[in-house]
Design a protein around this motif. Structure first.
Motif, PDB file in Angstrom:
ATOM      1  N   GLU A 156       0.794  -1.224   0.000  1.00  0.00           N
ATOM      2  CA  GLU A 156       0.000   0.000   0.000  1.00  0.00           C
ATOM      3  C   GLU A 156       0.830   1.280   0.000  1.00  0.00           C
ATOM      4  O   GLU A 156       0.432   2.281  -0.576  1.00  0.00           O
ATOM      5  N   PHE A 157       1.971   1.245   0.692  1.00  0.00           N
ATOM      6  CA  PHE A 157       2.818   2.435   0.760  1.00  0.00           C
ATOM      7  C   PHE A 157       3.960   2.374  -0.256  1.00  0.00           C
ATOM      8  O   PHE A 157       4.771   3.282  -0.343  1.00  0.00           O
ATOM      9  N   GLU A 158       4.027   1.267  -0.995  1.00  0.00           N
ATOM     10  CA  GLU A 158       5.002   1.070  -2.066  1.00  0.00           C
ATOM     11  C   GLU A 158       6.451   1.250  -1.613  1.00  0.00           C
ATOM     12  O   GLU A 158       7.287   1.817  -2.320  1.00  0.00           O
ATOM     13  N   VAL A 159       6.743   0.734  -0.413  1.00  0.00           N
ATOM     14  CA  VAL A 159       8.112   0.742   0.092  1.00  0.00           C
ATOM     15  C   VAL A 159       8.817  -0.480  -0.500  1.00  0.00           C
ATOM     16  O   VAL A 159       8.245  -1.571  -0.548  1.00  0.00           O
ATOM     17  N   ALA A 160      10.035  -0.310  -0.949  1.00  0.00           N
ATOM     18  CA  ALA A 160      10.798  -1.423  -1.530  1.00  0.00           C
ATOM     19  C   ALA A 160      10.949  -2.541  -0.503  1.00  0.00           C
ATOM     20  O   ALA A 160      11.354  -2.279   0.637  1.00  0.00           O
ATOM     21  N   PRO A 161      10.624  -3.762  -0.867  1.00  0.00           N
ATOM     22  CA  PRO A 161      10.698  -4.884   0.082  1.00  0.00           C
ATOM     23  C   PRO A 161      12.050  -5.024   0.776  1.00  0.00           C
ATOM     24  O   PRO A 161      12.115  -5.388   1.944  1.00  0.00           O
ATOM     25  N   LEU A 184       8.529   7.618   5.143  1.00  0.00           N
ATOM     26  CA  LEU A 184       7.132   7.820   5.514  1.00  0.00           C
ATOM     27  C   LEU A 184       7.000   9.179   6.190  1.00  0.00           C
ATOM     28  O   LEU A 184       7.656   9.434   7.193  1.00  0.00           O
ATOM     29  N   ASP A 185       6.171  10.040   5.634  1.00  0.00           N
ATOM     30  CA  ASP A 185       5.963  11.341   6.255  1.00  0.00           C
ATOM     31  C   ASP A 185       4.928  11.209   7.380  1.00  0.00           C
ATOM     32  O   ASP A 185       4.420  10.115   7.645  1.00  0.00           O
ATOM     33  N   SER A 186       4.621  12.308   8.028  1.00  0.00           N
ATOM     34  CA  SER A 186       3.722  12.255   9.186  1.00  0.00           C
ATOM     35  C   SER A 186       2.338  11.765   8.797  1.00  0.00           C
ATOM     36  O   SER A 186       1.698  11.030   9.559  1.00  0.00           O
ATOM     37  N   LEU A 187       1.852  12.128   7.627  1.00  0.00           N
ATOM     38  CA  LEU A 187       0.551  11.649   7.177  1.00  0.00           C
ATOM     39  C   LEU A 187       0.582  10.141   6.957  1.00  0.00           C
ATOM     40  O   LEU A 187      -0.350   9.421   7.343  1.00  0.00           O
ATOM     41  N   ALA A 188       1.652   9.645   6.371  1.00  0.00           N
ATOM     42  CA  ALA A 188       1.780   8.202   6.150  1.00  0.00           C
ATOM     43  C   ALA A 188       1.829   7.451   7.481  1.00  0.00           C
ATOM     44  O   ALA A 188       1.279   6.354   7.590  1.00  0.00           O
ATOM     45  N   LEU A 189       2.451   8.025   8.502  1.00  0.00           N
ATOM     46  CA  LEU A 189       2.496   7.375   9.816  1.00  0.00           C
ATOM     47  C   LEU A 189       1.100   7.302  10.428  1.00  0.00           C
ATOM     48  O   LEU A 189       0.737   6.297  11.043  1.00  0.00           O
ATOM     49  N   VAL A 190       0.312   8.350  10.234  1.00  0.00           N
ATOM     50  CA  VAL A 190      -1.077   8.320  10.720  1.00  0.00           C
ATOM     51  C   VAL A 190      -1.853   7.248   9.970  1.00  0.00           C
ATOM     52  O   VAL A 190      -2.592   6.461  10.568  1.00  0.00           O
ATOM     53  N   GLU A 191      -1.682   7.204   8.664  1.00  0.00           N
ATOM     54  CA  GLU A 191      -2.354   6.178   7.866  1.00  0.00           C
ATOM     55  C   GLU A 191      -1.927   4.779   8.296  1.00  0.00           C
ATOM     56  O   GLU A 191      -2.752   3.869   8.383  1.00  0.00           O
ATOM     57  N   LEU A 192      -0.642   4.609   8.579  1.00  0.00           N
ATOM     58  CA  LEU A 192      -0.145   3.313   9.040  1.00  0.00           C
ATOM     59  C   LEU A 192      -0.798   2.923  10.356  1.00  0.00           C
ATOM     60  O   LEU A 192      -1.199   1.778  10.536  1.00  0.00           O
ATOM     61  N   ILE A 250       3.100   6.048  16.995  1.00  0.00           N
ATOM     62  CA  ILE A 250       3.997   5.660  15.914  1.00  0.00           C
ATOM     63  C   ILE A 250       4.811   6.895  15.545  1.00  0.00           C
ATOM     64  O   ILE A 250       4.272   7.895  15.106  1.00  0.00           O
ATOM     65  N   THR A 251       6.107   6.807  15.768  1.00  0.00           N
ATOM     66  CA  THR A 251       6.998   7.934  15.493  1.00  0.00           C
ATOM     67  C   THR A 251       8.052   7.512  14.480  1.00  0.00           C
ATOM     68  O   THR A 251       8.350   6.318  14.349  1.00  0.00           O
ATOM     69  N   PRO A 252       8.641   8.473  13.785  1.00  0.00           N
ATOM     70  CA  PRO A 252       9.637   8.143  12.760  1.00  0.00           C
ATOM     71  C   PRO A 252      10.846   7.382  13.288  1.00  0.00           C
ATOM     72  O   PRO A 252      11.462   6.615  12.553  1.00  0.00           O
ATOM     73  N   ASP A 253      11.194   7.572  14.561  1.00  0.00           N
ATOM     74  CA  ASP A 253      12.379   6.906  15.104  1.00  0.00           C
ATOM     75  C   ASP A 253      12.114   5.472  15.561  1.00  0.00           C
ATOM     76  O   ASP A 253      13.036   4.738  15.838  1.00  0.00           O
ATOM     77  N   ARG A 254      10.870   5.069  15.606  1.00  0.00           N
ATOM     78  CA  ARG A 254      10.523   3.691  16.009  1.00  0.00           C
ATOM     79  C   ARG A 254      10.888   2.737  14.874  1.00  0.00           C
ATOM     80  O   ARG A 254      10.683   3.050  13.711  1.00  0.00           O
TER      81      ARG A 254
END
Length: 102
Positions: A15-20, A34-42, A57-61
């Motif tokens: 869904e987020f198209e991150v390379a496996p 992943l930006d802040s909106l993507a973290l909320v969506e996650l 869910i924070t970017p450093d996790r």
């Protein structure tokens, strides 16, 4: 960590198209672009698919940390993973705001 990790991993890839190759247990969420909106969506996807609310869910996790927290919550439904539920104070409107106009 297996159940939650695989669910979160497949979500990130599909869904987020991150390379496996980037989606590993020790990858920080920030390293996955992943930006802040993507973290909320996650967090919403985790709640929808796994029934667990994770509000911090924070970017450093890392993905592994996130999956471990979700698995712990699934194992112990009484565990609190969400941010504390602060209730808003009960404020009443001043009288001049509740009076009807004739």
């Amino acid at each position: 960590m297996a159940a939650a990790y695989e669910t979160i991993r497949s979500c990130l890839v599909d869904e987020f198209e991150v390379a496996p190759a980037l989606v590993t247990p020790d990858a920080a969420l920030a390293s996955l672009a992943l930006d802040s909106l993507a973290l909320v969506e996650l967090s919403l996807v985790v709640e929808e698919r796994l029934g667990v609310t994770v509000a911090d869910i924070t970017p450093d996790r890392t993905l592994g940390e996130l999956a471990a927290r979700v698995d712990a919550s699934l194992a112990d439904p009484d565990a609190k993973l969400a941010a504390p539920n602060h209730t808003a104070p009960n404020h009443t409107a001043p009288n001049h705001m509740t009076e009807s106009v004739s």
